[in-house]
Write an enzyme that holds these catalytic residues in place. Structure first.
Site, mmCIF file in Angstrom:
data_model
loop_
_atom_site.group_PDB
_atom_site.id
_atom_site.type_symbol
_atom_site.label_atom_id
_atom_site.label_comp_id
_atom_site.label_asym_id
_atom_site.label_seq_id
_atom_site.Cartn_x
_atom_site.Cartn_y
_atom_site.Cartn_z
ATOM 1 N N ARG A 198 11.305 -6.804 5.211
ATOM 2 C CA ARG A 198 11.157 -5.356 5.032
ATOM 3 C C ARG A 198 12.152 -4.593 5.915
ATOM 4 N NH1 ARG A 198 5.227 -2.745 5.084
ATOM 5 N NH2 ARG A 198 5.204 -3.188 7.308
ATOM 6 N N ARG B 224 -9.347 1.561 8.762
ATOM 7 C CA ARG B 224 -8.910 0.182 8.969
ATOM 8 C C ARG B 224 -9.999 -0.639 9.647
ATOM 9 N NH1 ARG B 224 -2.960 0.678 8.816
ATOM 10 N NH2 ARG B 224 -2.012 -1.371 8.994
ATOM 11 N N ARG C 216 -0.797 -9.349 13.379
ATOM 12 C CA ARG C 216 -1.239 -8.277 12.464
ATOM 13 C C ARG C 216 -2.107 -8.856 11.351
ATOM 14 N NH1 ARG C 216 3.809 -5.347 10.500
ATOM 15 N NH2 ARG C 216 2.380 -3.819 9.653
ATOM 16 N N ARG D 67 11.240 -2.695 11.372
ATOM 17 C CA ARG D 67 10.171 -2.083 12.160
ATOM 18 C C ARG D 67 9.815 -2.989 13.331
ATOM 19 N NH1 ARG D 67 5.292 -0.139 8.318
ATOM 20 N NH2 ARG D 67 4.132 -1.076 10.016
ATOM 21 N N LYS E 279 0.834 -1.218 0.000
ATOM 22 C CA LYS E 279 0.000 0.000 0.000
ATOM 23 C C LYS E 279 0.867 1.266 0.000
ATOM 24 C CE LYS E 279 -2.220 -0.880 3.917
ATOM 25 N NZ LYS E 279 -1.600 -2.160 4.320
#
Ligand code: AMP
Length: 211
Positions: free
Chosen positions: A123, A88, A167, A156, A13
């Site tokens: 990531r 969300r 998540r 992160r 996104k």
């Protein structure tokens, strides 16, 4: 263009939002990035958000709605915007309606859960300019160093393996119902996330009807 992007964490996104913002000349509002900045700045709001984010849970709706009311009322949003990470939950989407915000389209980027786990664990984020990388799909020229500003890359807090599954569960339970909410309103377009960023962009532009 007032565009919402939905999709699982790690679906791309933020990456596609940045590309679209450049093309459409509108700002991107990434709630995750806004929250991480509040945490880094040590604000009261950041302190509240921190424990939810670290655990991979959602920050409560009432906080997010207040944050977005303020952000969307600023001058730079008057000619359009891209929302990456908001709404969300269906409650947040209803609050957006109540603010009188008229959305043109909602883009859903679909990626299977197995791929999401691989994407999130590879990531990396720049500790200074917040540029994002991936160890396999979009590696920096020099390992763990940002190409753009030379600062160190970090993982992160919420991309750590123990948080990723939570998540994903939160996404399926709380965020996925938004897809039906916007489909019923006739606003939904769906792009299949591809391995290569440029291939996903082609698909995104195609479903949004951008030349
Ligand atoms: P993201 O960078 O979009 O993956 O967001 C990182 C984290 O910020 C999420 O896992 C949530 O804890 C929090 N967050 C971001 N946007 C929202 C939102 N609209 N509602 C609740 N929590 C959010």
């Amino acid at each position: 263009m007032k565009l919402i992007i939905v999709g699982a964490p790690g679906a791309g996104k933020g990456t596609q939002a940045a590309i679209l913002a450049d093309t459409l000349k509108v700002p991107t509002i990434s709630t995750g990035a806004v929250l991480r900045k509040e945490i880094a700045d040590g604000t009261e709001f950041g302190k509240t958000a921190d424990s939810y984010i670290k655990a991979g849970n959602l920050v409560p709706d009432e906080f997010m709605v207040e944050l977005m009311k303020d952000r969307l009322s600023r001058d730079d949003c008057q000619n359009g915007f891209i929302l990456d990470g908001f709404p969300r939950t269906v409650k947040q989407a209803e609050a957006l309606d109540e603010m009188g915000v008229v959305i043109d389209k909602v883009l859903d980027i679909e990626v299977a859960d197995e791929k999401i786990v691989m994407r999130l664990s590879g990531r990396r984020e720049c500790s200074s300019c917040r540029a994002t990388y991936h160890t396999s799909y979009n590696p920096p020229k020099q390992a763990d160093i940002c190409d753009k500003c030379g600062a160190d890359l970090t993982v992160r807090e919420d991309d750590k393996p123990e948080t990723i599954q939570n998540r994903l569960n939160v996404y399926h339970e709380s965020t996925e119902p938004l897809i039906d909410f916007y489909r019923k309103k006739g606003l939904l377009v769906v792009a299949q996330g591809q391995e290569e960023v440029t291939e996903t962009t082609k698909e995104v532009f195609r479903v949004l009807g951008i030349e």
